[in-house]
Design an enzyme around this catalytic site. Structure first.
Site, mmCIF file in Angstrom:
data_model
loop_
_atom_site.group_PDB
_atom_site.id
_atom_site.type_symbol
_atom_site.label_atom_id
_atom_site.label_comp_id
_atom_site.label_asym_id
_atom_site.label_seq_id
_atom_site.Cartn_x
_atom_site.Cartn_y
_atom_site.Cartn_z
ATOM 1 C CB CYS A 225 -0.931 0.015 1.211
ATOM 2 S SG CYS A 225 -2.133 -1.325 1.217
ATOM 3 C CD GLN B 188 -3.581 -5.193 3.885
ATOM 4 O OE1 GLN B 188 -4.420 -4.306 3.857
ATOM 5 N NE2 GLN B 188 -2.441 -5.103 3.228
ATOM 6 N NE ARG C 222 -20.880 4.280 1.206
ATOM 7 C CZ ARG C 222 -19.722 3.638 1.235
ATOM 8 N NH1 ARG C 222 -19.099 3.334 0.116
ATOM 9 N NH2 ARG C 222 -19.168 3.303 2.382
ATOM 10 C CB SER D 240 -9.552 1.570 2.160
ATOM 11 O OG SER D 240 -8.977 0.277 2.084
ATOM 12 C CG HIS E 215 -6.104 1.980 -0.273
ATOM 13 N ND1 HIS E 215 -4.912 2.509 -0.713
ATOM 14 C CD2 HIS E 215 -5.762 0.968 0.574
ATOM 15 C CE1 HIS E 215 -3.904 1.867 -0.145
ATOM 16 N NE2 HIS E 215 -4.406 0.907 0.629
ATOM 17 C CB CYS F 89 -0.872 0.086 7.728
ATOM 18 S SG CYS F 89 -2.527 0.164 7.024
ATOM 19 N N GLY G 106 1.301 -3.992 3.596
ATOM 20 C CA GLY G 106 1.354 -5.428 3.712
ATOM 21 C C GLY G 106 2.701 -5.899 4.230
#
Length: 383
Positions: free
Chosen positions: A91, A151, A211, A238, A339, A369, A371
């Site tokens: 990420c 995750q 939204r 995300s 994301h 954060c 992986g």
């Protein structure tokens, strides 16, 4: 000779498209080429000056394989003399790309460098690079008692360890959507977004995942995603997204020579790692380390961008650091905006430096954060 530094001259991004949304018809190399062209147009950059393009991408397979950075350079019409490299820190790929670019500038390996990243999660689904294979091997699994990192499970473990309720996660998520909606309505993203024209001629100029009008009651109807009775849902995590972002970086000295006025200076950068099973807690020690490296206190940071991989990640970070909630993701985060993994670090930095400049603020801190239990952290100072 004065000490070399690393400054950001311009930063631009696509809107973030939702899964199978408006950007899903655009090849990821074209998304990347689009922000490269926009960056050059906005800054007056002669692409022939670029020493390297350092690009993040999380799933380097299929349409995102074969070093998409180099493909994007050529697709953008830039000179064949401009090289490009693609990296994967999950990420945080494009945040790490910014760090490598800054290091190259400070060390003298680069004078002008473009950095950023891309991910089309609609066209190259998350996990595609595994292709049914075991990427871990026996020694890793033996070390962690046969537990393969996940995750979502990590997000549940964080919620449990920090005592975070489903309601707290949902309320945080609603706030992310509300802040992002307000930023859109007030035009706060307009200057950083390069609208994308899709192959059928549709113009996408607004982030698609936001939204409006949600309530805690409506959020409560979303089922737990990772375990029965759990608190992590698709609503407080995300979004799967498509997007790209790019930044032009140089030194203060070179910027002056070329007539550029930088937006921000990179003050400090770091990367840390911890438990790969819980996986998502490293932004906490990364924040402490980058503040120490910069010689700054938490109270001196005017805005924080902490990637909202899951609401539990951001809330645990808030709880442990004691940061001012009002300064965290003031324009919403990945829960609302999305994301696009390899592009997210550059998207966050683009949003952060524009926010600092627009609001007359000084210091910003970004962390996310990644992986494998890692996290990058960066502090920038508006100029």
């Amino acid at each position: 000779m004065s000490a070399r530094d690393a400054v950001i001259v311009e930063a631009v991004r696509t809107p973030v498209g939702k899964r199978n949304g408006g950007l899903s018809t655009v090849h990821p190399a074209e998304l990347s080429a689009h922000v490269l062209r926009s960056l050059a147009e906005r800054s007056g950059l002669d692409p022939a000056l670029v020493d390297d393009v350092v690009w993040g991408c999380g799933s380097q397979v299929g349409e995102q394989s074969f070093n998409i950075a180099r493909t994007a350079v050529l697709a953008a019409g830039w000179p064949e003399s401009v090289p490009g490299t693609t990296l994967d820190r999950q990420c945080g790929s494009s945040q790490q790309a910014i760090h490598f670019a800054a290091a190259g500038l400070v060390s003298g390996q680069y004078d002008v460098v473009v950095t950023g990243g891309v991910e089309s999660m609609s066209r190259v689904p998350m996990g595609s690079s595994m292709a049914g294979a075991d990427p871990l091997g026996p020694s890793f699994l033996a070390r962690y008692d046969g537990v393969a990192p996940n995750q979502g499970t990590g997000a549940e473990l964080i919620a449990q360890r920090w005592g975070l309720s489903r309601t707290q996660l949902d309320e945080f998520s609603l706030e992310s959507h509300a802040r992002a909606g307000a930023a859109i309505d007030e035009g706060r993203f307009a200057a950083q977004i390069a609208p994308v024209t899709t192959p059928d001629g549709t113009v996408i100029d607004t982030d698609e995942g936001v939204r409006r009008g949600g309530t805690v009651e409506s959020m409560a109807g979303i089922r737990a995603a990772y375990r029965e009775g759990g608190v992590v849902t698709a609503g407080n995590a995300s979004q799967i997204s498509d997007g790209s972002a790019a930044l032009l970086m140089t030194t203060s000295e070179r910027a002056a020579e070329l007539g550029w006025r930088p937006i921000a200076r990179v003050v400090a950068a770091t990367v840390v790692a911890n438990d790969p099973v819980t996986m998502l807690t490293a932004p906490i020690p990364a924040t402490a380390k980058v503040l120490e490296r910069a010689g700054l206190g938490l109270e001196q940071i005017d805005a924080f961008e902490v990637n909202e991989a899951f609401a539990s990640v951001a809330l645990a970070w808030l709880q442990d650091t004691g940061a001012d909630h009002a300064r965290l993701n003031p324009n919403g985060g990945a829960i609302a905006l999305g994301h696009p993994i390899g592009g997210s670090g550059a998207r966050l930095m683009t949003t952060l430096v524009h926010h600092l400049r627009d609001q007359g603020l000084r210091y910003g801190l970004q962390t996310m954060c990644e992986g494998g239990g890692m996290a990058n952290a960066t502090i920038v100072e508006a100029l």
